[in-house]
Write an enzyme that holds these catalytic residues in place. Sequence first.
Site, mmCIF file in Angstrom:
data_model
loop_
_atom_site.group_PDB
_atom_site.id
_atom_site.type_symbol
_atom_site.label_atom_id
_atom_site.label_comp_id
_atom_site.label_asym_id
_atom_site.label_seq_id
_atom_site.Cartn_x
_atom_site.Cartn_y
_atom_site.Cartn_z
ATOM 1 N N LYS A 30 0.859 -1.186 0.000
ATOM 2 C CA LYS A 30 0.000 0.000 0.000
ATOM 3 C C LYS A 30 0.894 1.235 0.000
ATOM 4 O O LYS A 30 1.639 1.456 0.953
ATOM 5 C CB LYS A 30 -0.877 -0.036 1.273
ATOM 6 C CG LYS A 30 -2.309 0.443 1.094
ATOM 7 C CD LYS A 30 -3.082 0.145 2.373
ATOM 8 C CE LYS A 30 -4.161 1.183 2.629
ATOM 9 N NZ LYS A 30 -4.855 0.929 3.905
ATOM 10 N N ARG B 25 -17.240 5.549 10.379
ATOM 11 C CA ARG B 25 -17.724 6.848 9.928
ATOM 12 C C ARG B 25 -18.931 6.706 9.024
ATOM 13 O O ARG B 25 -19.817 7.510 9.004
ATOM 14 C CB ARG B 25 -16.632 7.562 9.108
ATOM 15 C CG ARG B 25 -15.492 8.079 9.933
ATOM 16 C CD ARG B 25 -14.358 8.416 9.036
ATOM 17 N NE ARG B 25 -14.026 7.263 8.197
ATOM 18 C CZ ARG B 25 -13.132 7.255 7.236
ATOM 19 N NH1 ARG B 25 -12.470 8.351 6.953
ATOM 20 N NH2 ARG B 25 -12.891 6.164 6.551
ATOM 21 N N SER C 172 -7.723 10.327 6.135
ATOM 22 C CA SER C 172 -6.335 10.671 5.850
ATOM 23 C C SER C 172 -6.181 11.093 4.396
ATOM 24 O O SER C 172 -5.454 12.036 4.079
ATOM 25 C CB SER C 172 -5.428 9.470 6.142
ATOM 26 O OG SER C 172 -5.409 9.177 7.515
#
Lengths: 160, 160, 160, 160, 160, 160
Positions: D42, D91, D129
Amino acid sequence: MTQIAICPGSFDPITLGHLDIIERSTYIYDKVVVGIADNPSKAALFSLDERVEMAKEAVAGLGNVTIESFEGLLTVFARANGARAIVKGLRAISDFEHEFQMAHLNKKLDNTLETVFMMASPEYMFLSSSAVKEIAGFGGDISGLVAETTQARLRRKFAR
Amino acid sequence: MTQIAICPGSFDPITLGHLDIIERSTYIYDKVVVGIADNPSKAALFSLDERVEMAKEAVAGLGNVTIESFEGLLTVFARANGARAIVKGLRAISDFEHEFQMAHLNKKLDNTLETVFMMASPEYMFLSSSAVKEIAGFGGDISGLVAETTQARLRRKFAR
Amino acid sequence: MTQIAICPGSFDPITLGHLDIIERSTYIYDKVVVGIADNPSKAALFSLDERVEMAKEAVAGLGNVTIESFEGLLTVFARANGARAIVKGLRAISDFEHEFQMAHLNKKLDNTLETVFMMASPEYMFLSSSAVKEIAGFGGDISGLVAETTQARLRRKFAR
Amino acid sequence: MTQIAICPGSFDPITLGHLDIIERSTYIYDKVVVGIADNPSKAALFSLDERVEMAKEAVAGLGNVTIESFEGLLTVFARANGARAIVKGLRAISDFEHEFQMAHLNKKLDNTLETVFMMASPEYMFLSSSAVKEIAGFGGDISGLVAETTQARLRRKFAR
Amino acid sequence: MTQIAICPGSFDPITLGHLDIIERSTYIYDKVVVGIADNPSKAALFSLDERVEMAKEAVAGLGNVTIESFEGLLTVFARANGARAIVKGLRAISDFEHEFQMAHLNKKLDNTLETVFMMASPEYMFLSSSAVKEIAGFGGDISGLVAETTQARLRRKFAR
Amino acid sequence: MTQIAICPGSFDPITLGHLDIIERSTYIYDKVVVGIADNPSKAALFSLDERVEMAKEAVAGLGNVTIESFEGLLTVFARANGARAIVKGLRAISDFEHEFQMAHLNKKLDNTLETVFMMASPEYMFLSSSAVKEIAGFGGDISGLVAETTQARLRRKFAR
């Protein structure tokens, strides 16, 4: 093998969205049984007999489709009809969730039965029996939402 | 009529969740064709040949199932196989949305084809090929996630 | 510090899905209080006393679990029990949304309380008290859905 | 018993949303270990060392919190730290789905570990982020999104 | 052209979340008409007159906002007011689905009308009239949820 | 006041779904500016110039619409154009979530700007630029998905 599919629901009343799923089911199943649930705990605008009649009128042009009513568990009704598949239309996320739970419960009650889903056609994704009843109740235009024979019955129901 | 269903995907690799949908499809269709997509724009861990072999090993015990690869449009592949139904498993909301869009696009490309959906069995709802690859890549235990023959191939792949 | 968690709900009746969340809570909290809401505006099949008894029977084998009923605000009940965490199981998107709203409202009412969520185990993701009641009402098999003691009570309730 | 919770993630960079979950975790666990994943597959903007440093700066005022990096399976890291709970913030629906899959996979890999979720505070529900990086990359104002020490590092990163 | 927007709802009672959407609407429309639905089939805590009064008190400080009640189809009410836009706040996925269906139905009933949506502000995403009523009914603190004038009316209502 | 709305996106390429939202926006805003994002970190099939040209061709018949490209923050572009509203189409839940986050971030960056959403028309709910590109890449029929002028450009692009 002859594949029989059940299209279950309250059909209070049957909409063009229901008819779309029923018609598309006839293309991939040999026989389609529309099962109209007699659920006394759920208040319906139309009586069970009226719902059956409206559905019969609406599917008049479709081959290999029969209309039946049932009470009790869907799985018992499906098995009594020799069906191995239950067909449901999905319109939206909330349908998906509810149907997901019903499919698993029905599988638990009878694991020889499979529930398969078809996506509602885009033009019917916003359509539900309850929306039709609300619009008809306010005297709004319901053409394009239910069959013409059903429109007449809704108008009579709300004219009373 | 003989009902043929297509189970399409990348199958990189085939999981027990895929196998569950394939097996359940054989109960309601006469013949099931697993179509493994050769999509050059999508990086795969296993080559197309390896994916075909793994799938063949995994479905060895199932009757009426064949494994084929295809490139290009799924609708063209389905029609070439005489299928009128595409079968997809649904695990989650995001599956639902993506599959809903694909089903409508495929219907637009070929309106004789119907996509039907089955709910993933509860024990496989959390399972995806990418999760299997991530766990195997970290040396985690993948039993219960893919067939034994596939486990062996994954271990060899990551041992290199 | 001794960590006390509240597992709130109607428990009409308690299901194996509830019991799974309660048991898993005992692994990460020192004491778990099952809070059965006495909400007069919500029609229940079982009386509050019956719901408390069924829950007591069902958790008989679990240590560090107590059953209590409460009326009024959950946050007041939680604080009276010295709890700093409310534990809820999440099965589906609609749970998520409702619970999200409740968690924020409860935080606004008492910001020393935290709501934590656990995912329902896959085998219980389809399970709800209302589904159990519907199946039992139709005479369907509810084993594997609720505890044996609860099965007996449901059968008696619907036999009347 | 001393309850240890893991808060895992990439933290590229740590946001005020992450800090909110970490701080709230300290109220219901005795010790919180922030686990920063070293996932070579990643691509990250900040190196692992930078991410650890930023996190240490950001949690400086919180007691009972330690920052550690790990590679490989989260379940192995959690067990090595003596944790019985993994804490994740939710979220949105897409978080819910992904986290649901990860929680079940992690339970399969180590069934002594429980994943618990907290709802993101309303003011951080829109925060990620990647959004922070995009805004900072365009020279937008990131105050109120990340800690001041992190703001400085983001400005330096994009000034290069 | 003078752009008129309708903000429809039951407003039983009007909340700070409603007021937020109404106020934000005044920034991008020349005139905002709050339409309070008189729907006899939906049981309301407050009478239509009370709901209108509460809304008038709550919007006292906002310019270009009028409060009106209506019965029947929203599309007819909107057209009678010369509006070309209906404004709705979205809090959550379930709002989204329901509003999506209503928007398409309303478009079908009157295709000159457009429904536009605004996202609820984060601090009001958890807020609904029914939650306010539940908290007030249990004697909980409703400051920060509804206007002060509305708080007084709720207290009086539940004191009876 | 003259109400100016921004319709932002990558438009790689512009679809009939985009055009539907743009046209509907012209009915409730005095001027609509289509803002085509120049985002170097996002690989596009068509160059920025090509995307602008395709959009200009496609909106040729619409009054009060201008096509512009922008780089950097959308909020800065919107303000530079005197817009107080950003208009976005919503097709599905995943759109909803992403757009919800973007709307709140943009509000944080410039609180004088409001994002408003319109539901995609049913016939375009399945449509995305990436689906168009995938179908065109496989030589499938893209009529009914993009404007005729865009079809020609896609064919040329994939013929190379």
